[in-house]
Design a protein around this motif. Structure first.
Motif: not given
Length: 392
Positions: A22-39
């Motif tokens: 997930i990329k937020f409007w202010d540039g912050e990023e967060t990963l949902v799940g524990g592996s390489t992101p698929t989208f």
């Protein structure tokens, strides 16, 4: 802004399935799940927290249409992954009263026009040449969309056990492919009814092109007016129309069918079903199918018993609808240059979201697609086994 971020992080923290970013409007990023992101989900501006509380799908759906929310990656794959977790979504139906209005007779015509009268030229770009806008029937992986729609038509006609000279009514006949094929193969006489001006026009053109004026007619007519038709039929079919009736009108629907179906007559009902009774998805009701309600299997079976209908057969075609929708989505994108000349970007994003989201809904079992075969009262002439439904 931290509140809006927290809402989204809390929504997705227990998501199962493929990992994504997930990329937020202010540039912050967060990963949902524990592996390489698929989208990647890109939020270009905060979503209103009140909208999020009322309906997750409506908030994200509108944001996607407005490009405030984007998906980097395969749209169907992303939506399918997200909708695995629909139990985490918010749905405050009481807070959205205007979307969930009752479907009056006048309103039904308006609702149908809003979706089906966009233009025959639009639908012809991504439907198959039969112009069938309902779930196909894929006998094998090699079937294309046209094959699947013709398979579906013949599958239904076999279930109806038609013979030459029979009369057939199609409630919500669309552009007429089923009745045309029924007349050609079984030499039945048929009547189709629709509330769509565009479908009515195209079906009449097809009748003339096929020289079937002595066999078929189409009427611009509400099912509620069937008792005034002064005709009876050996068989009645309704494909993908019950979803537009509205829960309050299911008894009226059965009464209308009964008014024109002969005793011992056969009735096939093909429609999307939900596991439990619900007002429906807010985004779909607001933008795609105003007034639409998905019935459950149990409430229709119960109503049929009250009207002395006997259930002969129930078949679930859920995954067939997923395949159908993905074919439509592919055709839609293959004709995107033409569509872009006719419609704005918001409309196009809305339709792409609709087609992919619905495919994901069926893949995840959020909705099913059932065909129910009834007889009005007792009919002992139906073959003893179901073999006749599958013989060529």
């Amino acid at each position: 802004m931290d509140i809006e971020k927290s809402l989204i992080k809390n929504l997705t923290k227990n998501f199962e399935g493929p990992s994504f970013q997930i990329k937020f409007w202010d540039g912050e990023e967060t990963l949902v799940g524990g592996s390489t992101p698929t989208f990647t989900l890109k939020l270009n501006k905060p979503l209103n927290k009140k909208d999020m509380a009322l309906s997750t799908t409506l908030a994200f759906g509108e944001a996607y249409m407005d490009k405030n929310f984007e998906i980097d990656g395969d749209l169907y794959f992303a939506l399918n992954s997200i909708l695995q977790n629909i139990t985490h979504f918010n749905f405050d139906f009481k807070g959205l009263p205007k979307i969930f209005h009752k479907s009056s007779k006048t309103k039904q015509k308006e609702n149908i026009a809003s979706h089906y009268d966009i233009g025959n030229d639009f639908y012809s770009l991504w439907l198959d040449k039969t112009m069938s806008y309902s779930c196909g029937y894929f006998k094998n992986e090699k079937d294309n969309l046209y094959d699947a729609q013709m398979n579906k038509i013949h599958h239904i006609l076999k279930k109806l056990n038609l013979k030459e000279g029979d009369t057939l009514l199609d409630i919500g006949c669309g552009w007429g492919a089923l009745l045309i094929e029924a007349t050609k193969k079984y030499k039945v006489k048929g009547v189709g009814i629709t509330l769509s001006e565009e479908q009515f026009k195209k079906f009449n053109e097809r009748i003339e092109e096929e020289h079937l004026e002595n066999f078929l007619e189409v009427k611009l007519m509400n099912y509620l007016d069937l008792p005034k038709l002064d005709k009876t039929f050996d068989a009645v079919v309704s494909v993908g129309m019950l979803e537009h009736v509205g829960r309050d009108h299911y008894p009226d629907f059965f009464n209308s069918v009964s008014s024109v179906l002969k005793d011992s007559g056969i009735f096939l009902l093909h429609y999307i079903t939900s596991l439990i009774e619900s007002p429906g998805d807010p985004w779909l009701k607001k933008y795609i199918f105003p007034g639409g309600v998905i019935p459950t299997l149990r409430e229709i079976i119960s109503l049929s018993a009250e009207n002395n209908y006997h259930v002969l057969d129930v078949e679930n075609l859920r995954l067939h609808y997923k395949n159908t929708l993905l074919h439509w989505y592919s055709n839609f994108n293959n004709n995107i240059d033409i569509i872009e000349n006719k419609f704005d970007e918001r409309f196009i994003r809305m339709w792409q979201l609709y087609l992919c989201a619905c495919a994901a809904v069926f893949n995840n079992g959020i909705c099913d697609l059932h065909q129910i075969l009834f007889t009005k009262g007792i009919n002992n002439s139906i073959p003893l086994t179901r073999d006749y439904m599958y013989k060529d």
